[in-house]
Scaffold this active site. Structure first.
Site, PDB file in Angstrom:
ATOM      1  N   ASP A  48       0.851  -1.193   0.000  1.00  0.00           N
ATOM      2  CA  ASP A  48       0.000   0.000   0.000  1.00  0.00           C
ATOM      3  C   ASP A  48       0.889   1.246   0.000  1.00  0.00           C
ATOM      4  OD1 ASP A  48      -3.228   0.475   1.111  1.00  0.00           O
ATOM      5  OD2 ASP A  48      -1.851   2.174   0.979  1.00  0.00           O
ATOM      6  N   THR A  82     -15.785  -2.761  -9.429  1.00  0.00           N
ATOM      7  CA  THR A  82     -17.004  -2.074  -8.987  1.00  0.00           C
ATOM      8  C   THR A  82     -18.145  -2.255  -9.987  1.00  0.00           C
ATOM      9  OG1 THR A  82     -17.924   0.145  -8.694  1.00  0.00           O
ATOM     10  CG2 THR A  82     -15.996   0.001 -10.058  1.00  0.00           C
ATOM     11  N   ASP A  83     -19.366  -2.116  -9.490  1.00  0.00           N
ATOM     12  CA  ASP A  83     -20.533  -2.175 -10.399  1.00  0.00           C
ATOM     13  C   ASP A  83     -20.624  -0.910 -11.260  1.00  0.00           C
ATOM     14  OD1 ASP A  83     -21.282  -0.344  -8.431  1.00  0.00           O
ATOM     15  OD2 ASP A  83     -23.241  -1.270  -8.038  1.00  0.00           O
ATOM     16  N   GLU A  84     -19.840   0.123 -10.902  1.00  0.00           N
ATOM     17  CA  GLU A  84     -19.960   1.389 -11.642  1.00  0.00           C
ATOM     18  C   GLU A  84     -19.480   1.261 -13.087  1.00  0.00           C
ATOM     19  OE1 GLU A  84     -18.962   4.878  -9.342  1.00  0.00           O
ATOM     20  OE2 GLU A  84     -19.340   3.817  -7.478  1.00  0.00           O
ATOM     21  N   TYR A 141     -13.574   7.822 -12.690  1.00  0.00           N
ATOM     22  CA  TYR A 141     -13.316   6.667 -11.807  1.00  0.00           C
ATOM     23  C   TYR A 141     -13.785   5.377 -12.468  1.00  0.00           C
ATOM     24  CZ  TYR A 141     -14.326   3.221  -8.156  1.00  0.00           C
ATOM     25  OH  TYR A 141     -14.422   2.045  -7.429  1.00  0.00           O
ATOM     26  N   LYS A 145     -11.660   2.065 -13.838  1.00  0.00           N
ATOM     27  CA  LYS A 145     -11.880   0.703 -13.337  1.00  0.00           C
ATOM     28  C   LYS A 145     -12.278  -0.229 -14.495  1.00  0.00           C
ATOM     29  CE  LYS A 145     -11.775  -0.683  -9.613  1.00  0.00           C
ATOM     30  NZ  LYS A 145     -10.677  -1.211  -8.751  1.00  0.00           N
ATOM     31  N   ARG A 155     -23.690  16.368  -8.765  1.00  0.00           N
ATOM     32  CA  ARG A 155     -22.416  15.856  -9.290  1.00  0.00           C
ATOM     33  C   ARG A 155     -22.534  15.783 -10.824  1.00  0.00           C
ATOM     34  NH1 ARG A 155     -21.023   9.900  -7.219  1.00  0.00           N
ATOM     35  NH2 ARG A 155     -19.945  10.959  -5.531  1.00  0.00           N
TER      36      ARG A 155
HETATM   37  P1  NAD Z   1      -9.895   3.199  -0.439  1.00  0.00           P
HETATM   38  O1  NAD Z   1      -9.757   4.459  -1.210  1.00  0.00           O
HETATM   39  O2  NAD Z   1     -10.444   3.231   0.944  1.00  0.00           O
HETATM   40  O3  NAD Z   1      -8.461   2.489  -0.325  1.00  0.00           O
HETATM   41  C1  NAD Z   1      -7.574   2.401  -1.402  1.00  0.00           C
HETATM   42  C2  NAD Z   1      -6.216   1.976  -0.856  1.00  0.00           C
HETATM   43  O4  NAD Z   1      -5.321   1.880  -1.976  1.00  0.00           O
HETATM   44  C3  NAD Z   1      -5.609   2.957   0.143  1.00  0.00           C
HETATM   45  O5  NAD Z   1      -5.071   2.262   1.242  1.00  0.00           O
HETATM   46  C4  NAD Z   1      -4.497   3.636  -0.660  1.00  0.00           C
HETATM   47  O6  NAD Z   1      -3.394   4.043   0.139  1.00  0.00           O
HETATM   48  C5  NAD Z   1      -4.112   2.528  -1.631  1.00  0.00           C
HETATM   49  N1  NAD Z   1      -3.506   3.058  -2.861  1.00  0.00           N
HETATM   50  C6  NAD Z   1      -3.981   4.068  -3.637  1.00  0.00           C
HETATM   51  N2  NAD Z   1      -3.136   4.296  -4.659  1.00  0.00           N
HETATM   52  C7  NAD Z   1      -2.108   3.408  -4.527  1.00  0.00           C
HETATM   53  C8  NAD Z   1      -0.934   3.151  -5.274  1.00  0.00           C
HETATM   54  N3  NAD Z   1      -0.626   3.861  -6.367  1.00  0.00           N
HETATM   55  N4  NAD Z   1      -0.113   2.150  -4.872  1.00  0.00           N
HETATM   56  C9  NAD Z   1      -0.408   1.416  -3.753  1.00  0.00           C
HETATM   57  N5  NAD Z   1      -1.511   1.641  -3.005  1.00  0.00           N
HETATM   58  C10 NAD Z   1      -2.344   2.624  -3.380  1.00  0.00           C
HETATM   59  O7  NAD Z   1     -10.715   2.224  -1.385  1.00  0.00           O
HETATM   60  P2  NAD Z   1     -11.834   1.138  -1.017  1.00  0.00           P
HETATM   61  O8  NAD Z   1     -13.132   1.814  -0.909  1.00  0.00           O
HETATM   62  O9  NAD Z   1     -11.328   0.292   0.088  1.00  0.00           O
HETATM   63  O10 NAD Z   1     -11.842   0.300  -2.368  1.00  0.00           O
HETATM   64  C11 NAD Z   1     -10.944  -0.794  -2.559  1.00  0.00           C
HETATM   65  C12 NAD Z   1     -11.187  -1.402  -3.928  1.00  0.00           C
HETATM   66  O11 NAD Z   1     -12.539  -1.859  -4.022  1.00  0.00           O
HETATM   67  C13 NAD Z   1     -10.989  -0.412  -5.079  1.00  0.00           C
HETATM   68  O12 NAD Z   1     -10.357  -1.090  -6.132  1.00  0.00           O
HETATM   69  C14 NAD Z   1     -12.405  -0.006  -5.462  1.00  0.00           C
HETATM   70  O13 NAD Z   1     -12.476   0.330  -6.824  1.00  0.00           O
HETATM   71  C15 NAD Z   1     -13.172  -1.279  -5.152  1.00  0.00           C
HETATM   72  N6  NAD Z   1     -14.597  -1.079  -4.778  1.00  0.00           N
HETATM   73  C16 NAD Z   1     -14.945  -0.177  -3.803  1.00  0.00           C
HETATM   74  C17 NAD Z   1     -16.286  -0.037  -3.449  1.00  0.00           C
HETATM   75  C18 NAD Z   1     -16.716   0.898  -2.343  1.00  0.00           C
HETATM   76  O14 NAD Z   1     -17.928   1.060  -2.136  1.00  0.00           O
HETATM   77  N7  NAD Z   1     -15.810   1.498  -1.600  1.00  0.00           N
HETATM   78  C19 NAD Z   1     -17.263  -0.802  -4.102  1.00  0.00           C
HETATM   79  C20 NAD Z   1     -16.862  -1.703  -5.094  1.00  0.00           C
HETATM   80  C21 NAD Z   1     -15.528  -1.832  -5.417  1.00  0.00           C
HETATM   81  P1  TYD Z   2     -20.516   7.923  -2.859  1.00  0.00           P
HETATM   82  O1  TYD Z   2     -20.473   7.455  -1.444  1.00  0.00           O
HETATM   83  O2  TYD Z   2     -19.538   8.959  -3.304  1.00  0.00           O
HETATM   84  O3  TYD Z   2     -20.438   6.616  -3.761  1.00  0.00           O
HETATM   85  P2  TYD Z   2     -20.642   6.463  -5.384  1.00  0.00           P
HETATM   86  O4  TYD Z   2     -20.593   7.788  -6.019  1.00  0.00           O
HETATM   87  O5  TYD Z   2     -19.454   5.631  -5.743  1.00  0.00           O
HETATM   88  O6  TYD Z   2     -21.949   5.760  -5.542  1.00  0.00           O
HETATM   89  O7  TYD Z   2     -21.973   8.490  -3.161  1.00  0.00           O
HETATM   90  C1  TYD Z   2     -23.137   7.720  -2.954  1.00  0.00           C
HETATM   91  C2  TYD Z   2     -24.315   8.527  -3.425  1.00  0.00           C
HETATM   92  O8  TYD Z   2     -24.467   9.664  -2.567  1.00  0.00           O
HETATM   93  C3  TYD Z   2     -24.148   9.088  -4.829  1.00  0.00           C
HETATM   94  O9  TYD Z   2     -25.406   9.089  -5.496  1.00  0.00           O
HETATM   95  C4  TYD Z   2     -23.684  10.516  -4.604  1.00  0.00           C
HETATM   96  C5  TYD Z   2     -24.382  10.885  -3.302  1.00  0.00           C
HETATM   97  N1  TYD Z   2     -23.641  11.859  -2.461  1.00  0.00           N
HETATM   98  C6  TYD Z   2     -24.295  13.026  -2.000  1.00  0.00           C
HETATM   99  O10 TYD Z   2     -25.484  13.244  -2.283  1.00  0.00           O
HETATM  100  N2  TYD Z   2     -23.576  13.906  -1.251  1.00  0.00           N
HETATM  101  C7  TYD Z   2     -22.274  13.700  -0.933  1.00  0.00           C
HETATM  102  O11 TYD Z   2     -21.669  14.558  -0.249  1.00  0.00           O
HETATM  103  C8  TYD Z   2     -21.623  12.506  -1.384  1.00  0.00           C
HETATM  104  C9  TYD Z   2     -20.189  12.238  -1.052  1.00  0.00           C
HETATM  105  C10 TYD Z   2     -22.352  11.609  -2.143  1.00  0.00           C
END
Ligand code: NAD
Ligand code: TYD
Length: 348
Positions: free
Chosen positions: A34, A131-133, A156, A160, A287
Site C-alpha cells: 500500500d 465495482t458495479d460502476e 473513476y 476501473k 455531481r
Molecule cells: P480506499 O480508497 O479506501 O483504499 C484504497 C487503498 O489503496 C488505500 O489504502 C491507498 O493508500 C491505496 N492506494 C492508492 N493508490 C495506490 C498506489 N498507487 N499504490 C499502492 N496503493 C495505493 O478504497 P476502497 O473503498 O477500500 O476500495 C478498494 C477497492 O474496491 C478499489 O479497487 C475499489 O475500486 C473497489 N470497490 C470499492 C467499493 C466501495 O464502495 N468502496 C465498491 C466496489 C468496489
Molecule cells: P458515494 O459514497 O460517493 O459513492 P458512489 O458515487 O461511488 O456511488 O456516493 C453515494 C451517493 O451519494 C451518490 O449518489 C452521490 C451521493 N452523495 C451526495 O449526495 N452527497 C455527498 O456529499 C456525497 C459524497 C455523495
C-alpha cells in the site's frame, strides 16, 4: 504455505480483507502492499500488525521496477488487487491520477505476475476487485448482471472498466488465471469520511450541513463491508477461473431515504431531539455525470458459491454508526489538513 499479495490493504475494504485473511488463514503469508495515500491508514490494521503471517510493504503499484523486484523476491502465488483511487468526486477533480493508479498500476501488477509465472500458471491466481460502476447507470428498473455491457460514465468508473479489460486481456492472451468481482457500494467501519455514509455520520456528529447532491433521488445498492470481505474470500478460493462475479446486497436505497434513516438512527444514538439531524440536510449542486441508479443481480455468486449478505441494512448501519461514535479520534486524525482542503474545494 501460500504467499498472497493484497494491494490497498490499508484502505477501507482492503483492511477488512487483510484482517479476515490473516486471522482465518494462519498458513498463508499475507503481504499488504500500500502506498498510504490519504485513503490508506495503518491504524486500520492495528489488530493484526504483530501476527507472524503478516507483512506490510509501503510502495506504489505504478512503480514498475519496484513492483517487479518485489514479485521476484517473494514469488507471490496469488494477488488480491484492491489498491485504487476510489472516490468519484475526486476523479472529477483529477482524472489523471485515476488513470495512473487504476489503469497503469493494475497493468504493472499484471505484468509482474505474468513475468513470474508465464511458463507455469498452475496454482496461481490474480483476483481483481472491481465495482458495479463499470456498467454505467440503470434507469428505474433492471439489474446489473455479469453480462451487462460496460458503459462507464465517470473518470473513476472508466479507469476501473479499463483495468477490468486488461485483466481479461491477460487471461485471454497469456493464459493468466484470474477472477474479477464487481461489487456495489460498501459501507462499514474504517471508511474514509468522503463517501456518503461516513461523511454524513461525521457531519451529524459535528452539526455540519449534510450536502445531498441534486434532488436526492439517486439510488445505490448498499452492502456491509464485512459481507464483501467474506465474498472476496469465497471468490478467491472457489471462484471459477476467468469468471466474473457480481456482489451486491439486494438492498437499494434512494439517497434521500437512506439519509433520512441515518438521521433517525443518529438522533436516537446521540439522544438528540427527533428531527435534529434531518434539519442539517442541505440540497447542493449535483455531481456532473451523476449515475441515476446502481443495482446488482447477485444470483450467480449466491447460486454457485452460496454467498449471501449476513446482516440487514438497518443492523449494518447501526453497527457502523456505533463504530464511528466509538472511534471519533480515528476520524479526527484523518480529517485534518489535506482533508479540510479537499472539503472546501468540493463543497464550497
Ligand atoms: P480506499 O480508497 O479506501 O483504499 C484504497 C487503498 O489503496 C488505500 O489504502 C491507498 O493508500 C491505496 N492506494 C492508492 N493508490 C495506490 C498506489 N498507487 N499504490 C499502492 N496503493 C495505493 O478504497 P476502497 O473503498 O477500500 O476500495 C478498494 C477497492 O474496491 C478499489 O479497487 C475499489 O475500486 C473497489 N470497490 C470499492 C467499493 C466501495 O464502495 N468502496 C465498491 C466496489 C468496489
Ligand atoms: P458515494 O459514497 O460517493 O459513492 P458512489 O458515487 O461511488 O456511488 O456516493 C453515494 C451517493 O451519494 C451518490 O449518489 C452521490 C451521493 N452523495 C451526495 O449526495 N452527497 C455527498 O456529499 C456525497 C459524497 C455523495
Amino acid at each position: 504455505m501460500k504467499k498472497i499479495l493484497i494491494t490497498g490493504g490499508a484502505g477501507f475494504i482492503g483492511s477488512h480483507v487483510v484482517r479476515l485473511f490473516v486471522n482465518k488463514y494462519p498458513n498463508y503469508m499475507i503481504y499488504n502492499l500500500d502506498a498510504l495515500t490519504y485513503a490508506g491508514n495503518l491504524e486500520n490494521l492495528k489488530a493484526i500488525e504483530q501476527q507472524e503471517n503478516y507483512t506490510f510493504i509501503k510502495g506504489d503499484i505504478t512503480d514498475e521496477l519496484f513492483v517487479e523486484s518485489l514479485f521476484q523476491e517473494h514469488r507471490f502465488d496469488g494477488v488480491i488487487h484492491l489498491a485504487a483511487e476510489s472516490h468519484v468526486d475526486r476523479s472529477i477533480l483529477d482524472p489523471l491520477a485515476f488513470a495512473k493508479t487504476n489503469i497503469l498500476g493494475t497493468m504493472v501488477l499484471l505484468n509482474s505476475f505474468k513475468k513470474l509465472w508465464k511458463d507455469n500458471w498452475e496454482g496461481k491466481l490474480f483476483y481483481h476487485v472491481s465495482t458495479d460502476e463499470v456498467y454505467g447507470s440503470l434507469r428505474e428498473t433492471g439489474l446489473f448482471t455479469e453480462t451487462t455491457s460496460y458503459d462507464p460514465n465517470s473518470p473513476y468508473s472508466a479507469s476501473k472498466a479499463s483495468s477490468d479489460h486488461f485483466v481479461r486481456a491477460y487471461g485471454e492472451t497469456y493464459g493468466m488465471p484470474y477472477v474479477i468481482s464487481n461489487c456495489s457500494n460498501n459501507y462499514g467501519s474504517y471508511q474514509f469520511p468522503e463517501k456518503l455514509i461516513p461523511l454524513f455520520i461525521n457531519n451529524i456528529i459535528n452539526n455540519k450541513a449534510l450536502p445531498v447532491y441534486g434532488d436526492g433521488n439517486y439510488t445505490r445498492d448498499w452492502l456491509f463491508v464485512e459481507d464483501h470481505a467474506m465474498a472476496i474470500d469465497l471468490v478467491f478460493h472457489e471462484g471459477k477461473n476467468h469468471e466474473t462475479y457480481n456482489i451486491g446486497g439486494f438492498n437499494e436505497w434512494k439517497n434521500i431515504d437512506l439519509v433520512t434513516l441515518l438521521c433517525q438512527q443518529m438522533d436516537e444514538k446521540l439522544n438528540r431531539k427527533k428531527g435534529t439531524s434531518a434539519a442539517l440536510i442541505t440540497y447542493v449542486k449535483d455531481r456532473p455525470g451523476h449515475d441515476l441508479r446502481y443495482a446488482i443481480d447477485a444470483t450467480k455468486i449466491n447460486k454457485e458459491l452460496g454467498w449471501k449478505p449476513s446482516v440487514t441494512f438497518e443492523e449494518g448501519l447501526s453497527e457502523t454508526i456505533d463504530w464511528y461514535l466509538k472511534n471519533k479520534e480515528w476520524t479526527n486524525r484523518i480529517t485534518s489538513g489535506a482533508y479540510e482542503k479537499y472539503y472546501e474545494q468540493q463543497y464550497q
